[in-house]
Design an enzyme around this catalytic site. Structure first.
Site, mmCIF file in Angstrom:
data_model
loop_
_atom_site.group_PDB
_atom_site.id
_atom_site.type_symbol
_atom_site.label_atom_id
_atom_site.label_comp_id
_atom_site.label_asym_id
_atom_site.label_seq_id
_atom_site.Cartn_x
_atom_site.Cartn_y
_atom_site.Cartn_z
ATOM 1 N N GLY A 257 39.157 44.843 15.804
ATOM 2 C CA GLY A 257 37.931 44.950 15.016
ATOM 3 C C GLY A 257 38.173 44.708 13.541
ATOM 4 N N ASP A 258 39.309 45.178 13.030
ATOM 5 C CA ASP A 258 39.659 44.930 11.631
ATOM 6 C C ASP A 258 39.942 43.451 11.401
ATOM 7 O OD1 ASP A 258 39.695 47.763 10.711
ATOM 8 O OD2 ASP A 258 41.309 47.915 12.162
ATOM 9 N N ARG A 259 40.610 42.812 12.364
ATOM 10 C CA ARG A 259 40.856 41.371 12.272
ATOM 11 C C ARG A 259 39.529 40.611 12.263
ATOM 12 N NH1 ARG A 259 44.111 37.875 10.204
ATOM 13 N NH2 ARG A 259 42.112 37.733 9.130
ATOM 14 N N ALA A 262 37.701 41.234 8.817
ATOM 15 C CA ALA A 262 38.375 40.572 7.702
ATOM 16 C C ALA A 262 38.147 39.070 7.735
ATOM 17 C CB ALA A 262 39.871 40.889 7.738
#
Length: 463
Positions: A257-259, A262
Site C-alpha cells: 500500500g505504501d508502494r 508513493a
C-alpha cells in the site's frame, strides 16, 4: 538532503506527511513445536529493521530518485534514533514532537511466513511546528499517510488550505481533507470508511459502491480501492474504472500500500492523469510484491555509502561498483525497436527493484535473426540513445548473440527482469541466474503494446 541515488531533476519534489513506524523482521526456521505449548520454535533468527508507515512511503519515493521531505513524529528514543539513521542519507526529516516513543512493529517469520506480530510504542504527535507548516505551505506535491497517530490531525488546517495529491488512509486515522485529488484505501478499509449506503462484503460491485460513496462523503476528487492481486478500482466519474494487475503475484504484501501511494503521488506530481497514476501504481505495487515486498527492499542503512550513480558508458564497471557497495543490480533485456508505453512501464518498475538498471539490447544482426527482414526499424545507435534518455535507465549494454546469456554472465545481475508476456513460460535465463544467486522475475506488461503490433497497425493504415 539527497540520497544515495542521484535525484532526478525532472521529478517534482514530494512532501510526505504522516506517522512513521520502525518495522523489524526476525526471520528464522521452525521445524518443531515447543514442549510446553503447541507453538512453533523459531530458531537461528536474523534481524532486520527498516522504515515503516509514512517513513516507508517516503523512503520508497526517495529510492525512485525524487527529492523527498518527511514530516512525521520521530523522537529521541532508541526506535526514533534508529529511524533517523536509516532515513538520513535519503531524505530531509522534519520531526514533530512526540508523546511516547516511535511505534515499532516486529514480525517473527519462519521460512518467510509470518508466525506472530508484536507491536509496542504508542507515541502520538503532540503538535505541529513552524518548520512543518512552512514546508507544507510551499510544497508542490503532498502525500499524506495517516495511521491515526496525530501527524495529519496536527497539520489538518494547513492540509485543508492546500489539499494533498494523495491521501493514504488507515482505520485509526481521520477522513481526508476535502479537495484531495486521490484517496487510496484498501478494500477492507473502504468498507469500514463507507457511509451506510456502502455495499458490505467483497467483490467489484461492493468496491465500486463503497468508492463512489466515499467520493461523495469525503468530497474528494477520486477514490481508488486497492484490491491486492486483482488490481485497483478507481471512482472519479459516472462509471468506475477497473485497473487489473497484469500478473498475479501471491507473496508478502507488507508495504504494498505504501508502494502504491508513493508511486501514485509521484506520477500525479509529474503531471499524470489520475487514471494513468493508478495504472502506474498498480504496476509498481505488483512488482513490489513479486520482488518480496517490504522485506526485500534493500536495507536503507547498508546503502549510506552509495553515491550518485556515475555517468559511465561501462555497464560492467557500474554493476561491479554497485555490488561492491552491497547494492542490488537489476538487468532487463529486449530489442526495444519501437519504444512504447509497455517498454517504459516495464523499465520503470524494474528500476524500483534495485540500485541500478542495466538494459541489455540486441544488436541489429541479432534482431534480424530473431525478427526477420525489415527489422529493426531503428538502428542500434538510435535505440541505445533513446534508452539512455530514460530517467530509469542507468546503463545500456549490447549483445550480438541470439540470447543475452554471455552478457548476463559478465554483468551477474541480482535480478533479471522479463515482461509479463512470458507468464506461464519458462524463463530461459532463470537457471543461469541461479549460478550466482540471482533471481529472474516477471513484471507486469501493458496488454496490446508491442513493436510488432505497432508496425502491423501502421502497415494497415498505409493501405
Amino acid at each position: 538532503m539527497t540520497g544515495p541515488m542521484a535525484v532526478r531533476t525532472d521529478r517534482t519534489p514530494l512532501v510526505v506527511v504522516g506517522d512513521a513506524l520502525l518495522d523489524r523482521d526476525l526471520t528464522g526456521t521452525a521445524d518443531r513445536l515447543a514442549p510446553d505449548a503447541p507453538v512453533p520454535v523459531v530458531q537461528e533468527c536474523a534481524e532486520r529493521i527498516r522504515p515503516g508507515g509514512a517513513a516507508l512511503a517516503a523512503y520508497l519515493a526517495a529510492r525512485d530518485g525524487r527529492e523527498v521531505t518527511l514530516i512525521a513524529g520521530v523522537g529521541e528514543d532508541p526506535a526514533g534514533l534508529a529511524l533517523r539513521e536509516l532515513l538520513a542519507p535519503w531524505l530531509k526529516l522534519i520531526p514533530l514532537p512526540l508523546t511516547g516513543t516511535v511505534p515499532e512493529k516486529t514480525r517473527v517469520l519462519a521460512q518467510d511466513r509470518p508466525v506472530v506480530r508484536l507491536d509496542r510504542g504508542g507515541g502520538r504527535v503532540r503538535e505541529a511546528t513552524d518548520e512543518a507548516r512552512d514546508a507544507l505551505g510551499c510544497a508542490r506535491a503532498v502525500l499524506v499517510s495517516d495511521y491515526g497517530r496525530g501527524a495529519a490531525d496536527a497539520l489538518r488546517d494547513v492540509l485543508a488550505a492546500r489539499p494533498p495529491l494523495v491521501w493514504d488512509p488507515h482505520p485509526r486515522g481521520g477522513p481526508p481533507v476535502p479537495g484531495t485529488r486521490l484517496v487510496t484505501p484498501a478494500e477492507k478499509e473502504a468498507h469500514g470508511f463507507a457511509p451506510s449506503e456502502g455495499r458490505p462484503g467483497g467483490g467489484l460491485r461492493a468496491a465500486a459502491l463503497n468508492a463512489a460513496a466515499l467520493v461523495r462523503d469525503w468530497r474528494v476528487a477520486a477514490v481508488t480501492v486497492t484490491l491486492g492481486s486483482r488490481g485497483a478500482l478507481l471512482s472519479y466519474g459516472e462509471h468506475p474504472l477497473l485497473v487489473p494487475a497484469p500478473a498475479a503475484h501471491h507473496g508478502d504484501s507488507c508495504g504494498a500500500g505504501d508502494r502504491f501511494a508513493a508511486t501514485a503521488a509521484g506520477l500525479l506530481a509529474d503531471g499524470a492523469l489520475v487514471g494513468e497514476a493508478v495504472e502506474g501504481a498498480v504496476g509498481a505495487a505488483t512488482a513490489f510484491v513479486a520482488a518480496g515486498g517490504a522485506a526485500a527492499v534493500p536495507p536503507a542503512g547498508s546503502e549510506r555509502a552509495l553515491a550518485a550513480l556515475p555517468d559511465t558508458d561501462d555497464p560492467g564497471a557500474l554493476a561491479a561498483r554497485i555490488r561492491a557497495e552491497h547494492g542490488t543490480v537489476v538487468a532487463a533485456g529486449g530489442c526495444f525497436d519501437l519504444l512504447h508505453a509497455g517498454h517504459v512501464g516495464l523499465l520503470q518498475a524494474a528500476r524500483r527493484l534495485g540500485d541500478c538498471l542495466v538494459v541489455c539490447v540486441n544488436s541489429d544482426a541479432s534482431v534480424r535473426r530473431g525478427k526477420g527482414g525489415g527489422r529493426p526499424v531503428n538502428p542500434l545507435a538510435d535505440r541505445v540513445r533513446v534508452l539512455r534518455a530514460l530517467a530509469c535507465v542507468d546503463a545500456v549494454a549490447v549483445f550480438d548473440e541470439d540470447t543475452p546469456e554471455r552478457l548476463l554472465g559478465e554483468l551477474r545481475p541480482d535480478v533479471w527482469v522479463k515482461g509479463g508476456d512470458y507468464a506461464g513460460a519458462d524463463l530461459p535465463e532463470a537457471g543461469l541466474l541461479k549460478e550466482w544467486g540471482g533471481q529472474a522475475v516477471l513484471l507486469p506488461y501493458l496488454d496490446g503494446r508491442s513493436s510488432t503490433a505497432l508496425l502491423a497497425r501502421a502497415a494497415e493504415g498505409a493501405r
